[in-house]
Design a protein around this motif. Structure first.
Motif, short mmCIF file in Angstrom:
data_model
loop_
_atom_site.label_atom_id
_atom_site.label_comp_id
_atom_site.label_asym_id
_atom_site.label_seq_id
_atom_site.Cartn_x
_atom_site.Cartn_y
_atom_site.Cartn_z
N THR A 160 0.01 9.70 -13.77
CA THR A 160 -1.14 8.94 -14.07
C THR A 160 -1.65 7.54 -13.39
N ALA A 161 -0.48 7.05 -12.97
CA ALA A 161 -0.53 5.67 -12.27
C ALA A 161 0.35 5.68 -10.99
N TYR A 162 -0.18 4.89 -10.03
CA TYR A 162 0.33 4.63 -8.86
C TYR A 162 0.55 3.25 -8.56
N HIS A 163 1.87 2.96 -8.07
CA HIS A 163 2.16 1.25 -7.86
C HIS A 163 2.33 1.28 -6.63
N ASN A 164 1.90 -0.02 -5.77
CA ASN A 164 2.29 -0.32 -4.67
C ASN A 164 2.32 -1.88 -4.80
N PRO A 165 3.15 -2.19 -3.45
CA PRO A 165 3.21 -3.78 -3.33
C PRO A 165 1.93 -4.49 -3.04
N VAL A 166 1.70 -5.69 -3.64
CA VAL A 166 0.34 -6.30 -3.55
C VAL A 166 -0.16 -6.58 -2.22
N GLY A 167 0.99 -6.55 -1.09
CA GLY A 167 0.52 -6.83 0.07
C GLY A 167 -0.62 -5.66 0.39
N ALA A 168 -0.38 -4.61 0.29
CA ALA A 168 -1.25 -3.34 0.32
C ALA A 168 -2.68 -3.55 0.07
N LYS A 169 -2.71 -4.37 -1.28
CA LYS A 169 -4.03 -4.59 -1.66
C LYS A 169 -4.72 -5.66 -0.76
N ALA A 170 -4.14 -6.66 -0.20
CA ALA A 170 -4.57 -7.52 0.81
C ALA A 170 -5.17 -6.84 2.09
N LEU A 171 -4.41 -5.83 2.49
CA LEU A 171 -4.91 -5.07 3.51
C LEU A 171 -6.05 -3.99 3.54
N ASN A 172 -6.09 -3.91 2.38
CA ASN A 172 -7.21 -2.85 1.67
C ASN A 172 -6.73 -1.46 2.00
N LEU A 173 -5.68 -0.98 1.91
CA LEU A 173 -5.08 0.26 2.30
C LEU A 173 -5.57 1.57 1.49
N TYR A 174 -5.73 1.00 0.08
CA TYR A 174 -6.16 1.87 -0.88
C TYR A 174 -7.41 1.73 -1.37
#
Length: 229
Positions: A160-174
């Motif tokens: 129900t929840a997927y976690h990833n390092p914040v760096g992936a957010k900066a790179l717009n990977l998801y």
């Protein structure tokens, strides 16, 4: 159920362990291509108060083969000497050096297997129960790549929840809308500094923190993060 997926690295930085700590199940992304200049088989420790890089020897590295298609040469003498002379006077050397040696003598020299053990063993040492799996154990079609492959694993595990390092957010990977459409909340883990561990040590291999801090201190630091959308 909270899930995270990441390539198996050898004793990565503490932020990786915080990511593991934030979820119910952690999946080692072992069936993606090896990155030769990445951190799968290399990292940094501290020697005489200065950064010291290390690289573990891998047979026939190729970026055209999966991580789990690679094996270490098992010639770890140089690395073990490096760790010994860098940390022999550290407060937790007598506990941690044998732990590292045990990992390096794993019968299976597969890079994914041995690297995963450098993660799971730390949780055993800390007495924290976690569920681990390998992405290669899921029946995901080869043509599924990137985000779609991640989503396919998430759906198989009914998370129900997927976690990833914040760096992936900066790179717009998801794309959060794609996860939301699948009924999955996308969160990014952002570690923050704690007084008991120096800022620089946060970027070293977990080996440095294990050698210099008690299991109680490390356990507290594993919870020193925020989850941001």
């Amino acid at each position: 159920m909270k899930l995270a997926i990441m390539q198996p690295y050898f004793f990565p930085y503490i932020g990786y362990y915080q990511l593991v700590n934030s979820v119910d199940e952690f999946v080692f992304f072992d069936d993606v291509n090896f990155i030769k200049k990445g951190y799968i088989h290399r990292n940094t420790i501290c020697s005489q108060q200065a950064p010291l890089n290390f690289t573990l020897p891998v047979e026939n590295i190729s970026q055209h083969r999966k991580i789990n298609a690679h094996c270490y040469t098992q010639d770890f003498k140089k690395f073990k000497n490096m760790v010994f002379f860098s940390y022999k006077k550290s407060p937790y050397f007598e506990k941690i050096f044998p732990l590292i040696e045990n990992i390096l003598t794993t019968a299976d020299a597969n890079v994914a297997i041995l690297n995963a053990k450098s993660i799971t063993t730390v949780y055993d040492y800390l007495g924290i129960e976690k569920r681990f799996s390998f992405s290669s154990s899921f029946a995901i079609p080869e043509e599924e790549k990137g985000q779609s492959r991640i989503l396919a694993i998430c759906q198989q595990r009914a998370c129900t929840a997927y976690h990833n390092p914040v760096g992936a957010k900066a790179l717009n990977l998801y794309d959060s809308t794609a996860f939301a459409a699948a009924g999955i909340t996308l969160k990014f883990i952002q570690k923050h500094h704690t007084d008991n561990i120096p800022i620089l040590a946060n970027n070293f291999s977990m080996i440095d923190i294990l050698m210099n801090h008690s299991s109680e201190e490390i356990t507290r630091h594993l919870a020193a993060y925020d989850l941001v959308p």
